[in-house]
Design a protein around this motif. Sequence first.
Motif, PDB file in Angstrom:
ATOM      1  N   ILE A  78      34.794  42.960  52.470  1.00 41.60           N
ATOM      2  CA  ILE A  78      35.309  41.853  51.671  1.00 41.60           C
ATOM      3  C   ILE A  78      36.736  41.523  52.079  1.00 41.60           C
ATOM      4  N   ARG A  79      36.994  40.244  52.264  1.00 45.21           N
ATOM      5  CA  ARG A  79      38.320  39.797  52.712  1.00 45.21           C
ATOM      6  C   ARG A  79      39.146  39.179  51.600  1.00 45.21           C
ATOM      7  N   GLU A  80      38.518  38.855  50.499  1.00 40.93           N
ATOM      8  CA  GLU A  80      39.244  38.227  49.398  1.00 40.93           C
ATOM      9  C   GLU A  80      39.755  39.298  48.432  1.00 40.93           C
ATOM     10  N   PRO A  81      40.950  39.105  47.894  1.00 38.50           N
ATOM     11  CA  PRO A  81      41.440  40.059  46.879  1.00 38.50           C
ATOM     12  C   PRO A  81      40.636  39.922  45.588  1.00 38.50           C
ATOM     13  N   VAL A  82      40.220  41.045  45.018  1.00 41.85           N
ATOM     14  CA  VAL A  82      39.432  41.063  43.783  1.00 41.85           C
ATOM     15  C   VAL A  82      40.279  41.688  42.669  1.00 41.85           C
ATOM     16  N   GLY A  83      40.370  40.999  41.544  1.00 41.59           N
ATOM     17  CA  GLY A  83      41.142  41.504  40.420  1.00 41.59           C
ATOM     18  C   GLY A  83      40.244  41.889  39.260  1.00 41.59           C
ATOM     19  N   TYR A  84      40.832  42.478  38.244  1.00 43.46           N
ATOM     20  CA  TYR A  84      40.064  42.915  37.083  1.00 43.46           C
ATOM     21  C   TYR A  84      39.466  41.736  36.320  1.00 43.46           C
ATOM     22  N   PRO A 137      30.939  29.589  38.916  1.00 43.83           N
ATOM     23  CA  PRO A 137      32.020  28.604  38.718  1.00 43.83           C
ATOM     24  C   PRO A 137      33.419  29.223  38.727  1.00 43.83           C
ATOM     25  N   TRP A 138      33.502  30.544  38.505  1.00 49.78           N
ATOM     26  CA  TRP A 138      34.816  31.162  38.359  1.00 49.78           C
ATOM     27  C   TRP A 138      35.083  32.281  39.366  1.00 49.78           C
ATOM     28  N   VAL A 139      34.041  32.799  39.990  1.00 49.05           N
ATOM     29  CA  VAL A 139      34.186  33.879  40.975  1.00 49.05           C
ATOM     30  C   VAL A 139      33.356  33.532  42.206  1.00 49.05           C
ATOM     31  N   SER A 140      33.960  33.673  43.380  1.00 50.43           N
ATOM     32  CA  SER A 140      33.254  33.306  44.621  1.00 50.43           C
ATOM     33  C   SER A 140      32.037  34.190  44.847  1.00 50.43           C
ATOM     34  N   ASP A 186      38.226  39.058  37.674  1.00 53.06           N
ATOM     35  CA  ASP A 186      36.982  38.765  38.398  1.00 53.06           C
ATOM     36  C   ASP A 186      35.885  39.752  37.988  1.00 53.06           C
ATOM     37  N   ILE A 187      36.252  41.021  37.923  1.00 52.21           N
ATOM     38  CA  ILE A 187      35.274  42.066  37.598  1.00 52.21           C
ATOM     39  C   ILE A 187      34.707  41.848  36.200  1.00 52.21           C
ATOM     40  N   ARG A 188      35.560  41.525  35.237  1.00 51.50           N
ATOM     41  CA  ARG A 188      35.078  41.318  33.866  1.00 51.50           C
ATOM     42  C   ARG A 188      34.069  40.171  33.805  1.00 51.50           C
ATOM     43  N   GLN A 198      31.172  35.772  47.538  1.00 57.30           N
ATOM     44  CA  GLN A 198      31.518  37.016  48.235  1.00 57.30           C
ATOM     45  C   GLN A 198      32.036  38.061  47.254  1.00 57.30           C
ATOM     46  N   LYS A 199      32.923  37.642  46.341  1.00 55.34           N
ATOM     47  CA  LYS A 199      33.437  38.582  45.350  1.00 55.34           C
ATOM     48  C   LYS A 199      32.319  39.082  44.437  1.00 55.34           C
ATOM     49  N   THR A 200      31.479  38.158  43.990  1.00 56.13           N
ATOM     50  CA  THR A 200      30.390  38.521  43.076  1.00 56.13           C
ATOM     51  C   THR A 200      29.477  39.563  43.698  1.00 56.13           C
ATOM     52  N   THR A 201      29.098  39.341  44.967  1.00 57.07           N
ATOM     53  CA  THR A 201      28.213  40.287  45.651  1.00 57.07           C
ATOM     54  C   THR A 201      28.837  41.673  45.719  1.00 57.07           C
ATOM     55  N   ALA A 202      30.138  41.724  46.060  1.00 62.02           N
ATOM     56  CA  ALA A 202      30.830  43.014  46.177  1.00 62.02           C
ATOM     57  C   ALA A 202      30.938  43.713  44.822  1.00 62.02           C
ATOM     58  N   ILE A 203      31.219  42.945  43.769  1.00 63.40           N
ATOM     59  CA  ILE A 203      31.376  43.545  42.444  1.00 63.40           C
ATOM     60  C   ILE A 203      30.043  44.066  41.923  1.00 63.40           C
ATOM     61  N   GLU A 204      28.977  43.248  42.071  1.00 62.18           N
ATOM     62  CA  GLU A 204      27.671  43.688  41.588  1.00 62.18           C
ATOM     63  C   GLU A 204      27.187  44.934  42.326  1.00 62.18           C
ATOM     64  N   ALA A 205      27.523  45.019  43.612  1.00 62.84           N
ATOM     65  CA  ALA A 205      27.127  46.195  44.395  1.00 62.84           C
ATOM     66  C   ALA A 205      27.881  47.443  43.943  1.00 62.84           C
TER      67      ALA A 205
END
Length: 745
Positions: free
Chosen positions: A723-729, A688-691, A731-733, A693-700
């Motif tokens: 990854i084409r979307e900007p990822v911030g802290y 609901p809060w992180v796309s 999102d990571i948290r 694509q971002k989730t996959t990149a962060i978990e990896a």
Amino acid sequence: MATTPRTSTHEGQTPSAREILAQVWGFDDFRPMQDEAVNDVIAGRDSVVVLPTGGGKSLCYQVPALVREGMAVVVSPLISLMKDQVDALVSNGVAAALVNSTQSDEQKRETAARIRSGEIRLLYLAPERLLTNRTLDFLTTIPISFFAIDEAHCVSNWGHDFRPEYRGLRILKQRFPHASVHAFTATASERVREDIAGQLELRDPHILVGSFDRPNLTYRMLRRDNALRQIMSVVEQHPGESGIVYCITRKEVEQTSAALAAEGVSVRPYHAGLDDLTRHGNQEAFIREQVDVIVATVAFGMGIDKSNVRFVVHAGMPKSIEHYQQESGRAGRDGLPSQCTLLYNGGDLMTWKRILEMGDRSNFDEAMANVNSMAALCSGVQCRHAAIVNYFGQEFDVENCNACDVCLGELDMVEDPITLAQKILSNVVRLQERFGVAYNVKVLTGSRDQKITSAGHDQLSTHNLLGNESTANVRTWIEQLISQGFLERTGEFNVLRLTPPGRDLLRRQGTVTLTRAAPASAGRPSARSTADSWEGVDRGLFDLLRAKRSELATEQNVPAYIVFGDAVLRDLARLRPTSLAGLAQIRGIGERKLKEYGEIFLNEIDAYCQQHEVPRDMVIPQDHSLAAPAAAKPKSMKGAIAQREADACFAQGQSIEAVAAKMGRAQSTVRGYLNNYIRDANITDPSPWVSTQKTTAIEAAIHASEDGRLKPIFEAVEADQTIREPVGYDDIRIVVSCWQNRSDR
């Protein structure tokens, strides 16, 4: 020569800002409200930003200056403040410069050449210099990204330090219509904020107001009975540490400084009556840690960017809560626990009245209202943090701050306050509400003063009614009755009069709180603070690193905190890293400082640890781990209701932006609610809060963090070319918290 860090190649502004924050300053993330302020500057939207002293205002314009094209111009009122900020920027590898009257023509020409070549990213100017036709004409030939106005309360006539020259800054919107203007201040009421925006002719400005609370400060307000003893009680709690003692008058500064020196304290005086050379020398000695304590009038402080002041003592009452919030806020700018002690008595109010009567009488009534508000704060019995925050129109949702004399239980409550209040109120009535505080105290304590006996007031039933109490206690109780609205001062001579609630209390209708202060608590740290901040720190190693920092600062002719702040030194002495890679993980060490000082401090740590046989590479404290930092648990009913409201919205899958808009709260606050919700509800799905694509990149990239920090994950995601979307802290948290919840099942 300073260099200019390059921005991220990602599209979007926030990742670039965070990348620069980590690269240059060594911080993983922005503080509350900083991210919104930074985004406004990057987007070019005019803004007024109010963040408390120590809240990180300077980063709100320094970071965007390295993101946006062109040169940013910073308006600052004092040469010393400009110099310190430029020195700090250059030490971090940022191309910054200032122009002021102390420079030679050759230095000014050299700076102009660097500006023309596009090298300078931040230029610091005083308002007087900026507003000259020569400077304005020169700047019109330069690509200007934006203007940042520091100490912007000086713009407003309603502010606590109005400066007429600041009013001329409205010309910036006329001469540079395409450049945004951003006003920054630590203290501004709603009226002052609106006046700043109007005076500067800002266009649809975004007004951001951070919390006025400084949770790392412990406030104590004590009746002054032996000022030197009380001040020494604070100083002795902080051996070898920096502190400021404020006095109302120059004479008091000189007397207090001399008395402290006689006690063996390393101290210097500072006030406007000293010659320029002495005054400047004393200030520099304090900033460079050549002396521990500075005793000063309020003329000292605005130009001080010293992060490691561990205590501030007011030997007399400030003239407003705005002044007190700003002056006490010079303690603990690095976020470490610090002490703020205020010593006052009833004579302070009259002192300020005399001073104000000698000045501009056009604002006398309002100025005296401010003095009275400050007096009410001193004698009040409400949590000090809550009282200050409430004064500025904000809510304080914590029941017990555990960081003031009230919440720490250092004030002795009177067992039967209504009866005691009745005695005092009855005396005011029997004196026909014709006398002030001092006279009422004399009658209640049984004085045989000629004025009292000649008036027959020694025959009153209330004469000597409180004869077994000290005059200080009786005066305190009268002031507490004033602060709680049962008595009021009226007229030119501050005659006491009962208010309607006071007349009700005289009939035992209502509630009142009266206390006896405990002066011995003057310098005692709060229970929650000092032990936590020193936990795990090797004090011997800290002192060694502090001495090395001082040596390096002296060699480079800069203040010690510009090399490293106290928080960094404590982490170094706590974690004791064995490599540059370990050093880089410490918050506050950017790339430039790692390169310049890394080996030097590693050598000091190596030698000390070998000599004392202490372990190395200690575990990162829990608050630096992968777990998302939760917002402080709301302890009041109002805070709990807000969390439940947010939980209901998150359960429906609403975004942070939507919840913030619905609740009328800042996004940074709502992110804290989300952290709590994910933890307490054991949420495992971040979608609901992180796309996706971002989730996959962060978990990896989670495996990249072996020591529990977010920075390696961020860097691993940054290196992911897919990854084409900007990822911030943020999102990571969120993703890491959900991932951990799945792992714990």
